[in-house]
Write an enzyme that holds these catalytic residues in place. Structure first.
Site, PDB file in Angstrom:
ATOM      1  N   ALA A  53      42.514   2.499  -2.693  1.00 17.68           N
ATOM      2  CA  ALA A  53      42.929   3.246  -1.509  1.00 17.68           C
ATOM      3  C   ALA A  53      43.695   4.480  -1.971  1.00 17.68           C
ATOM      4  O   ALA A  53      44.869   4.397  -2.298  1.00 17.68           O
ATOM      5  CB  ALA A  53      43.809   2.365  -0.622  1.00 17.68           C
ATOM      6  N   GLU A  54      43.015   5.624  -2.000  1.00 26.45           N
ATOM      7  CA  GLU A  54      43.629   6.814  -2.600  1.00 26.45           C
ATOM      8  C   GLU A  54      44.830   7.322  -1.819  1.00 26.45           C
ATOM      9  O   GLU A  54      45.838   7.726  -2.396  1.00 26.45           O
ATOM     10  CB  GLU A  54      42.589   7.936  -2.759  1.00 26.45           C
ATOM     11  CG  GLU A  54      41.612   7.722  -3.909  1.00 26.45           C
ATOM     12  CD  GLU A  54      40.581   6.642  -3.634  1.00 26.45           C
ATOM     13  OE1 GLU A  54      40.428   6.237  -2.464  1.00 26.45           O
ATOM     14  OE2 GLU A  54      39.918   6.186  -4.584  1.00 26.45           O
ATOM     15  N   PHE A  97      38.019   9.756  -9.925  1.00 27.55           N
ATOM     16  CA  PHE A  97      37.117  10.897 -10.093  1.00 27.55           C
ATOM     17  C   PHE A  97      37.512  11.971  -9.080  1.00 27.55           C
ATOM     18  O   PHE A  97      37.969  11.653  -7.975  1.00 27.55           O
ATOM     19  CB  PHE A  97      35.663  10.494  -9.835  1.00 27.55           C
ATOM     20  CG  PHE A  97      35.000   9.800 -10.990  1.00 27.55           C
ATOM     21  CD1 PHE A  97      34.314  10.528 -11.964  1.00 27.55           C
ATOM     22  CD2 PHE A  97      35.055   8.425 -11.102  1.00 27.55           C
ATOM     23  CE1 PHE A  97      33.697   9.887 -13.024  1.00 27.55           C
ATOM     24  CE2 PHE A  97      34.442   7.777 -12.168  1.00 27.55           C
ATOM     25  CZ  PHE A  97      33.760   8.508 -13.125  1.00 27.55           C
ATOM     26  N   PHE A 107      36.949  11.788  -5.331  1.00 25.08           N
ATOM     27  CA  PHE A 107      37.625  10.738  -4.560  1.00 25.08           C
ATOM     28  C   PHE A 107      39.071  11.084  -4.257  1.00 25.08           C
ATOM     29  O   PHE A 107      39.851  10.240  -3.815  1.00 25.08           O
ATOM     30  CB  PHE A 107      37.538   9.396  -5.310  1.00 25.08           C
ATOM     31  CG  PHE A 107      36.135   9.068  -5.720  1.00 25.08           C
ATOM     32  CD1 PHE A 107      35.071   9.301  -4.849  1.00 25.08           C
ATOM     33  CD2 PHE A 107      35.851   8.563  -6.977  1.00 25.08           C
ATOM     34  CE1 PHE A 107      33.759   9.028  -5.224  1.00 25.08           C
ATOM     35  CE2 PHE A 107      34.539   8.291  -7.359  1.00 25.08           C
ATOM     36  CZ  PHE A 107      33.494   8.522  -6.476  1.00 25.08           C
ATOM     37  N   TYR A 109      39.801  13.282  -2.028  1.00 28.26           N
ATOM     38  CA  TYR A 109      39.916  13.723  -0.629  1.00 28.26           C
ATOM     39  C   TYR A 109      40.538  12.699   0.315  1.00 28.26           C
ATOM     40  O   TYR A 109      41.263  13.079   1.236  1.00 28.26           O
ATOM     41  CB  TYR A 109      38.562  14.237  -0.128  1.00 28.26           C
ATOM     42  CG  TYR A 109      38.107  15.420  -0.955  1.00 28.26           C
ATOM     43  CD1 TYR A 109      38.803  16.623  -0.904  1.00 28.26           C
ATOM     44  CD2 TYR A 109      37.051  15.317  -1.846  1.00 28.26           C
ATOM     45  CE1 TYR A 109      38.438  17.700  -1.706  1.00 28.26           C
ATOM     46  CE2 TYR A 109      36.683  16.388  -2.648  1.00 28.26           C
ATOM     47  CZ  TYR A 109      37.379  17.578  -2.578  1.00 28.26           C
ATOM     48  OH  TYR A 109      37.039  18.635  -3.373  1.00 28.26           O
ATOM     49  N   PRO A 110      40.303  11.415   0.149  1.00 31.95           N
ATOM     50  CA  PRO A 110      41.042  10.474   1.015  1.00 31.95           C
ATOM     51  C   PRO A 110      42.563  10.617   0.869  1.00 31.95           C
ATOM     52  O   PRO A 110      43.302  10.223   1.766  1.00 31.95           O
ATOM     53  CB  PRO A 110      40.553   9.101   0.534  1.00 31.95           C
ATOM     54  CG  PRO A 110      39.205   9.358  -0.040  1.00 31.95           C
ATOM     55  CD  PRO A 110      39.298  10.728  -0.675  1.00 31.95           C
ATOM     56  N   HIS A 169      31.041  12.906  -8.420  1.00 28.93           N
ATOM     57  CA  HIS A 169      31.688  12.597  -9.694  1.00 28.93           C
ATOM     58  C   HIS A 169      31.817  13.833 -10.578  1.00 28.93           C
ATOM     59  O   HIS A 169      32.068  13.713 -11.763  1.00 28.93           O
ATOM     60  CB  HIS A 169      30.882  11.542 -10.465  1.00 28.93           C
ATOM     61  CG  HIS A 169      30.989  10.167  -9.911  1.00 28.93           C
ATOM     62  ND1 HIS A 169      30.369   9.788  -8.753  1.00 28.93           N
ATOM     63  CD2 HIS A 169      31.653   9.071 -10.351  1.00 28.93           C
ATOM     64  CE1 HIS A 169      30.630   8.511  -8.513  1.00 28.93           C
ATOM     65  NE2 HIS A 169      31.411   8.050  -9.455  1.00 28.93           N
TER      66      HIS A 169
END
Ligand SMILES: Cc1ncc(C[n+]2csc(CCOP(=O)(O)OP(=O)(O)O)c2C)c(N)n1
Lengths: 383, 325
Positions: free
Chosen positions: B59-60, B83, B86, B88-89, B129
């Site tokens: 969960a970023e 990466f 990922f 953006y969350p 990626h």
């Protein structure tokens, strides 16, 4: 009506309609001011504690009505009203110890007051003179958070820090620390709140998620956020959830205190859903008559948190007219403090915008600052 | 002295920072037992324990948001985003919270957080990626953004970023992780974190690069030399703030500039560099600033990524164009 639209099969699963909070609602004081007992969360209160709750709620309501009036007079750009939520906030706020750390959203004026933040300081954000001028370290009360739900993660991370400091489960009441994340029913839909639940559960973090379910997220009713009572969500994340009557200061205090103690003891997170109602508008720019029924508002008036405690106190001879008058005088004084203080809050200076962007200011920002200062100076005396 | 890769340099730098300061924590997906998908945190959990090298839920936003709370409690978290695509969350937590907390608290909240992002393409990966999100963060006041390009910088810059009291977005060119080795002198004195560096001297044109394109720029300079053209190459290293003085010095001598990065050209860092160079070196310029970057398309399927990525020939082509003015 939380269960509106449930088929009969779901009623079997979740019980009857939640419109009154449901049978699982923890209550110690009925709307009529009757003291009732609860097999798990009961507590004895001294007369002094009870009078304290009354006074706190009166003063909190005064902060709110005074700020609302200041907004009407153009002194504040906007104000987020808490009318109706006094018991939820005082019940929670009074259960805190000094070392417990609070991460508020933007409506926690009563909790801020319990934490010793001068209510005048709450006005700065809404007047537009700052983004929050209290020092969180003074009162262990964080700055208000506007992005819905973001602070639930900050609270959880802070609680993970508390764990690493060994400040849970030591048995020392001065040391063991709980962290509280405040948010609303609308916020429960945010990813951040759900991620916070997962982190807190996964690490057993000493955090209490305190959701004031005031039934509305601006114009969207609770039914738009959840098909089940919110407190039941906790179970899905692996920690307990409790629904408490958020208009009952005694029950809110008792339940929050138990949740805080669990956290301090190292037993992990709890979700407390304080079931309440936002009697006023979302903010002073909102018009609730566009989206909700007057009947509902009238119904909730009958559950007013202050009125029910006053009935109880009077009926049991715990207060007299003199005490009530004293509290009123104190509220008047607070009102005066806010009125005069608000108008005297100094406007920031244009150059202030450059302050505190970084700990270590980069040269390029310094140059921009100096350039702007020179530009401003070029106007001086040029009339 | 030992020869190390960028991956090793970062790993050693992290280890050193954790030894030096017990408040330093590492958090992220798979950073513990596995040592991260690129093995940058290899062995750290074994030596520092699960409380300091924290395998997080997937969960970023949660990782960055809880790291903020850790900062408020006095810790110095180093967060790994697995990466580039990922991050953006976590974007909201980074630009609305990490970047602004110090400001809105009038300096009372300190956010000494490092957000490590393996970035850029060239490894034949599937979509999401291979991205270069640096401009999105460099555009946000309150954040500092740096990119390392070689093993030695990896070792020093990660330690300097951790020591910084400001939040730092730390970009690691993933295709360089295991590419080249270099000799590390642990007793050397490193350049300051927020400084650019001339990595090859030249007289005819200046090539600006950072992260993965530094190697591209150096190869281009080598190739140009065989044709009798002398290119100066600057590794920017710091993207926000930019360290422009070495750039202006160089441009005033060469009169020609080519900027190269993997990110999309439109509103990329090259645009900012072009604007600043024009404002400051206008009368020394023989040609406009030219940009060589990724196309303004989403990152393509990997079978054609070599066409998307700026390579030596595209850089040389731009240099030629600079001479045509
Ligand atoms: C991420 C985000 N989306 C939208 C908004 C605009 N907004 C401010 S308050 C609010 C409703 C929040 O409702 P709830 O969480 O129930 O809290 P309450 O205001 O009822 O206390 C919305 C949509 C916001 N501040 N942040």
């Amino acid at each position: 009506m939380t269960n509106a639209g449930f088929g009969p099969d779901l009623v079997e699963v979740f019980g009857p309609s939640q419109s009154a909070g449901g049978p699982e609602l923890v209550q110690l004081l009925t709307p009529e001011g009757e003291r009732v007992h609860h097999n798990q969360f009961d507590k004895d209160f001294t007369a002094e504690e009870l009078r304290g709750f009354y006074r706190d709620m009166i003063l909190t309501r005064r902060i709110d009505t005074e700020a609302t009036a200041l907004q009407r007079h153009g002194e504040l750009g906007i104000w987020a009203q808490l009318l109706g939520q006094e018991a939820a906030q005082i019940g929670c706020g009074r259960a805190l110890r000094h070392q417990d750390y609070v991460f508020p959203t933007y409506r926690e004026h009563g909790v801020a007051y319990c934490k010793g933040v001068d209510p005048l300081k709450l006005l700065g954000l809404f007047r537009g003179v700052d983004h929050g001028s209290w020092d969180p370290a003074d009162n262990n009360f964080g700055l208000y958070t506007i992005v819905i739900g973001a602070q639930a993660l900050h609270a959880t991370g802070y609680a993970m820090g508390v764990q690493r400091d060994g400040a849970v489960g030591t048995g020392d009441p001065e040391r063991d620390t709980a962290v509280v994340a405040h948010f609303g029913d609308g916020a429960s839909s945010q990813g951040d709140v759900n991620e916070a639940f997962i982190f807190a559960a996964s690490y057993n973090a000493p955090v209490v998620f305190f959701c004031q379910n005031n039934q509305w997220a601006i114009s969207e009713p609770i039914e738009r956020q959840s098909r089940i009572p919110l407190y039941q969500r906790a179970l899905g994340f692996g920690f307990p959830g409790v629904r408490v009557d958020g208009n009952d200061v005694l029950a809110t205090y008792a339940v929050t205190q138990a949740a805080l103690q669990r956290a301090r003891d190292g037993q992990g997170p709890t979700l407390v859903e304080a079931y309440t109602y936002r009697m006023g508008a979302h903010t002073t720019t909102d018009d609730p008559t566009r989206y909700r029924l007057n009947d509902d508002v009238e119904n909730w008036k009958l559950k007013d948190p202050i009125a029910r405690l006053e009935v109880y106190l009077r009926r049991n001879g715990l207060v007299d007219d003199e005490f009530i008058a004293e509290v009123k005088a104190e509220a008047d004084e607070l009102g005066h403090h806010l009125r005069e203080g608000c108008k005297a809050l100094p406007d920031p200076q244009p150059m202030d915008m450059f302050d505190h962007v970084y700990e270590e200011e980069p040269q390029e920002l310094r140059e921009q600052r100096e350039g702007f200062a020179a530009y401003l100076e070029s106007f001086e005396g040029a009339h | 002295m030992s020869k190390i890769t960028l991956a090793k340099g970062l790993n050693m730098g992290l280890r050193k920072a954790m030894e030096d300061d017990p408040k330093v924590l590492v958090m992220g997906e798979d950073v513990g037992k596995l040592g991260g998908v690129f093995r940058i945190t290899d062995g750290l959990q074994k030596d520092f324990g699960e409380d300091r090298v924290i395998d997080s839920p997937l969960a970023e936003s949660g990782i960055v948001g809880t790291a903020i709370g850790m900062c408020l409690r006095g810790y110095r978290p180093v967060v790994e985003i697995q990466f580039d695509g990922f991050v953006y969350p976590a974007y909201d937590q980074i630009v609305c919270q990490v970047a602004k907390m110090h400001y809105r608290s009038k300096g009372r909240y300190k956010i000494p957080m490092v957000i490590r992002i393996p970035f850029g393409g060239g490894i034949g990966a599937v979509e999401h990626h291979s991205e270069s999100p640096e401009a999105q963060f460099a555009h946000t006041p309150g954040l500092k953004v740096v990119a390392c390009s070689n093993p030695i910088d990896g070792y020093w810059m990660i330690q300097q970023a951790i020591a910084s009291d400001d939040p730092v977005i730390f970009l690691e060119p993933k295709r360089q992780y295991h590419a080249d080795k270099a000799e590390l002198d642990e007793d050397a004195t490193p350049d300051p974190l927020f400084s650019s560096r001339v990595v090859r001297q030249g007289t005819d044109a200046t090539v600006l690069a950072y992260g993965p394109t530094v190697k591209t720029a150096l190869s281009a300079a080598e190739a140009a030399a065989t044709e009798g053209r002398s290119l100066e190459v600057i590794d920017l290293r710091t993207l926000s703030p930019l360290d422009m003085d070495p750039v202006y010095d160089s441009v005033r001598r060469t009169g020609r500039v080519v900027v190269t990065h993997e990110a999309h050209v439109n509103l990329g860092l090259g645009s900012e560099l072009a604007a600043r160079i024009t404002e400051n070196c206008f009368y020394s310029m023989e040609a406009p600033v030219l940009r060589v970057g990724g196309m303004d398309t989403p990152y393509p399927a990997s079978r054609i990524e070599e066409d998307y990525l700026p390579d030596l020939d595209r850089v040389l082509d731009a240099v030629d164009r600079a001479f045509d003015y």
